[in-house]
Design a protein around this motif. Structure first.
Motif, mmCIF file in Angstrom:
data_model
loop_
_atom_site.group_PDB
_atom_site.id
_atom_site.type_symbol
_atom_site.label_atom_id
_atom_site.label_comp_id
_atom_site.label_asym_id
_atom_site.label_seq_id
_atom_site.Cartn_x
_atom_site.Cartn_y
_atom_site.Cartn_z
ATOM 1 N N THR A 74 -14.167 -20.306 27.542
ATOM 2 C CA THR A 74 -12.731 -20.068 26.955
ATOM 3 C C THR A 74 -12.178 -18.938 27.398
ATOM 4 O O THR A 74 -12.840 -18.180 27.819
ATOM 5 C CB THR A 74 -12.960 -20.057 25.206
ATOM 6 O OG1 THR A 74 -13.978 -19.168 24.963
ATOM 7 C CG2 THR A 74 -13.846 -21.184 24.676
ATOM 8 N N ALA A 76 -9.545 -16.993 25.785
ATOM 9 C CA ALA A 76 -8.807 -16.270 24.737
ATOM 10 C C ALA A 76 -8.230 -15.036 25.119
ATOM 11 O O ALA A 76 -7.173 -14.473 24.908
ATOM 12 C CB ALA A 76 -9.432 -16.260 23.335
ATOM 13 N N PHE A 77 -9.335 -14.312 25.763
ATOM 14 C CA PHE A 77 -9.071 -12.780 26.276
ATOM 15 C C PHE A 77 -8.062 -12.917 27.287
ATOM 16 O O PHE A 77 -7.045 -12.100 27.281
ATOM 17 C CB PHE A 77 -10.629 -12.202 26.795
ATOM 18 C CG PHE A 77 -10.295 -11.214 27.607
ATOM 19 C CD1 PHE A 77 -10.262 -9.733 27.140
ATOM 20 C CD2 PHE A 77 -10.237 -10.860 29.002
ATOM 21 C CE1 PHE A 77 -10.149 -8.558 27.534
ATOM 22 C CE2 PHE A 77 -10.100 -9.939 29.683
ATOM 23 C CZ PHE A 77 -10.113 -8.676 29.056
ATOM 24 N N ALA A 80 -4.620 -13.499 25.767
ATOM 25 C CA ALA A 80 -4.172 -11.928 25.025
ATOM 26 C C ALA A 80 -3.907 -10.780 25.898
ATOM 27 O O ALA A 80 -2.964 -10.164 25.852
ATOM 28 C CB ALA A 80 -5.261 -11.624 24.007
ATOM 29 N N LEU A 81 -4.543 -10.878 27.138
ATOM 30 C CA LEU A 81 -4.213 -9.848 28.122
ATOM 31 C C LEU A 81 -3.224 -10.161 28.805
ATOM 32 O O LEU A 81 -2.394 -9.089 29.012
ATOM 33 C CB LEU A 81 -5.289 -9.716 29.312
ATOM 34 C CG LEU A 81 -5.409 -8.526 30.318
ATOM 35 C CD1 LEU A 81 -5.645 -7.145 29.637
ATOM 36 C CD2 LEU A 81 -6.478 -9.009 31.316
ATOM 37 N N ASP A 94 -14.146 -15.634 28.098
ATOM 38 C CA ASP A 94 -14.750 -14.981 27.046
ATOM 39 C C ASP A 94 -15.996 -14.564 27.037
ATOM 40 O O ASP A 94 -16.393 -13.567 26.756
ATOM 41 C CB ASP A 94 -14.383 -15.681 25.669
ATOM 42 C CG ASP A 94 -12.889 -15.821 25.553
ATOM 43 O OD1 ASP A 94 -12.143 -14.901 26.162
ATOM 44 O OD2 ASP A 94 -12.312 -16.896 25.033
#
Lengths: 316, 316
Positions: A74, A76-77, A80-81, A94
């Motif tokens: 996944t 998500a990191f 967000a980054l 992730d």
């Protein structure tokens, strides 16, 4: 002959054959020496792409489509980054991130890369030893028409587009080869050394560039068997053919054999491939090299081991 | 009076009131000074829990249930870290991790915590300035019946269970308070200083422990208004009441007021609360302190500002 085999490997292609070898050998009989010339520090994290591809592949965790990274990953990191304005050209999943954070944390605390790698493969239930080629820092860099580039800058950020004029393995000349590599090559009971179908200039050359490795391979009592990374004159994956062309090497199995001249006893090549250049004093062994399925990997591993056993240097 | 307000804040409670203030003040009129005594390094990552809670809350990204961390958070990193045998007592979400990695990377590259914090809030579209109380290192530690514990060890790993005998703010005595804090407190046109409903011993005390901050607050021409973190004698969240009891302080609004003796003009308390101890020379102002909804936060912000305007030290 004690049945032990060592394999020199880079990333995806090397990991596929390493998996095949691990499945046809007795548990623990295989040691894989991983290229670390591709390693780099990104966002402050110590990243070892080839070690990780080997680890995930041997643990059955690798993404089945791309061959590197983790299955079911996944992002998500990364999302967000990007929102924070961070660098996103190198994608870190992730799950994958856990390995980079844990490794960096342990390296900073003073552990060696080999100790960290060993702990990780044990935690993930991998029976095969995965050994970084050295615990010292070696960094592959490429002189291109855009100037000198760090390996990942060339490989990922610039997608291998720049024309390469020269490759350097910074630090290799002073790096201490892994104890497991040095001991194995001096071990008179070793069954075989396998050079995996990895890029000879990017994945295998950094290993060979360390002091004593070429001499130890040449003097090794076990047979040394290489597997061509080319099929039909083209790399299955990555810039091998493009690089060889840009560096003025024969693009084909003859060029591959010349990278390993004086070191190998045989080169496994795909049925359609034949060396274009002058003959070289090695055996050319036909074998189906495309490793799409797990059976393909096992069959190729069996072919490599059969060649090794037939060509044992002790047999003469 | 230029309408500018500064708020001293810790985590969840402070962030709720900061959000309320930001919504009833002109854009950019509010500066929040964030406690950094809770900051720590975990897995090699620089983590600033109070700054992040403020940032996520003011950006509208905070988890609406727990008040900290990001809404819609995922935990693939933690699951993978556990698989690798890493430390999992402090939970880091996949999205949240991006902030820690980016911050650590920039701090190592030489940026200040305040510069990193400023960049992040701008990227996330936060109009309110969020300022770490200092760019120097201050670390809250607690002497407990299990010995000295780092703040997060006490707060997260041990869930505030150990009995606390003493609290220290390591480094505070030599820390340089943030420029924005020093300038604001010396600014004769400042409208108000708000001490948010944060734990006075853990969240506000580190700010007050830095050189010159108490004197600057006492001498500030703007009114200083505190909001009690207790409702009905109990903390809405966290160990405020337990800590005050263990440290022999009056558990109630009288004890809160005493933490700020000589510094504040008024303490906003919930309707049911009354000081049990001797009278103190401040105003006690009743206000509904529970901030469940966004309207609750705005109403409390309006009450705080009304109190400040009425008690302006310049009025006398």
């Amino acid at each position: 002959m004690n049945g032990r085999v060592i394999a020199l490997a880079g990333g995806v292609g090397g990991a596929k054959l390493a998996l095949g070898l691990s499945r046809v050998l007795a548990p623990g009989a295989l040691t894989v020496i991983a290229n670390t010339g591709d390693d780099f520090t990104h966002l402050g994290l110590a990243i070892s792409p080839d070690i990780d591809t080997l680890t995930y592949t041997l643990a059955g965790l690798a993404d089945p489509l791309q061959g590197w990274g983790r299955r079911g990953e996944t992002w998500a990191f990364m999302t967000a980054l990007q929102q924070l304005g961070g660098e996103t050209w190198f994608r870190l999943g992730d799950q994958d991130l856990a390995l980079h954070v844990e490794r960096t944390h342990r390296l900073v605390a003073g552990e060696s890369l080999s100790a960290v790698t060993e702990r990780v493969r044990q935690r993930l239930g991998v029976a095969t030893a995965i050994v970084p080629m050295t615990d010292d820092t070696v960094r592959t860099r490429l002189r291109t028409d855009e100037g000198w580039l760090d390996f990942q800058d060339y490989f990922v950020r610039r997608r291998c587009v720049p024309c390469v004029h020269e490759i350097a393995y910074h630090g290799a000349e002073n790096a201490r080869p892994a104890e497991a590599l040095r001991q194995s090559l001096a071990d008179e009971t070793l069954r075989a050394v396998v050079i995996c179908p990895s890029n000879p200039l990017l994945s295998i050359a950094p290993i060979l560039a360390m002091p004593g490795v070429r001499a130890a391979l040449a003097g090794c009592t076990a047979p040394v068997i290489a597997v061509s990374p080319l099929i039909g004159g083209q790399a299955v994956k990555g810039p091998t053919a493009k690089l060889m062309r840009e560096l003025g090497k024969e693009v084909g199995v003859g060029g591959i054999a010349r990278c390993y001249a004086g070191l190998i006893d045989a080169l496994l090549i795909d049925a359609g491939d034949r060396p274009a250049g002058p003959a070289q004093e090695i055996e050319w062994i036909d074998a189906p090299l495309l490793m799409s399925t797990i059976e393909d990997r096992e069959h190729l591993a069996v072919a490599v081991l059969a060649a090794a056993d037939r060509l044992s240097r002790r047999a003469g």
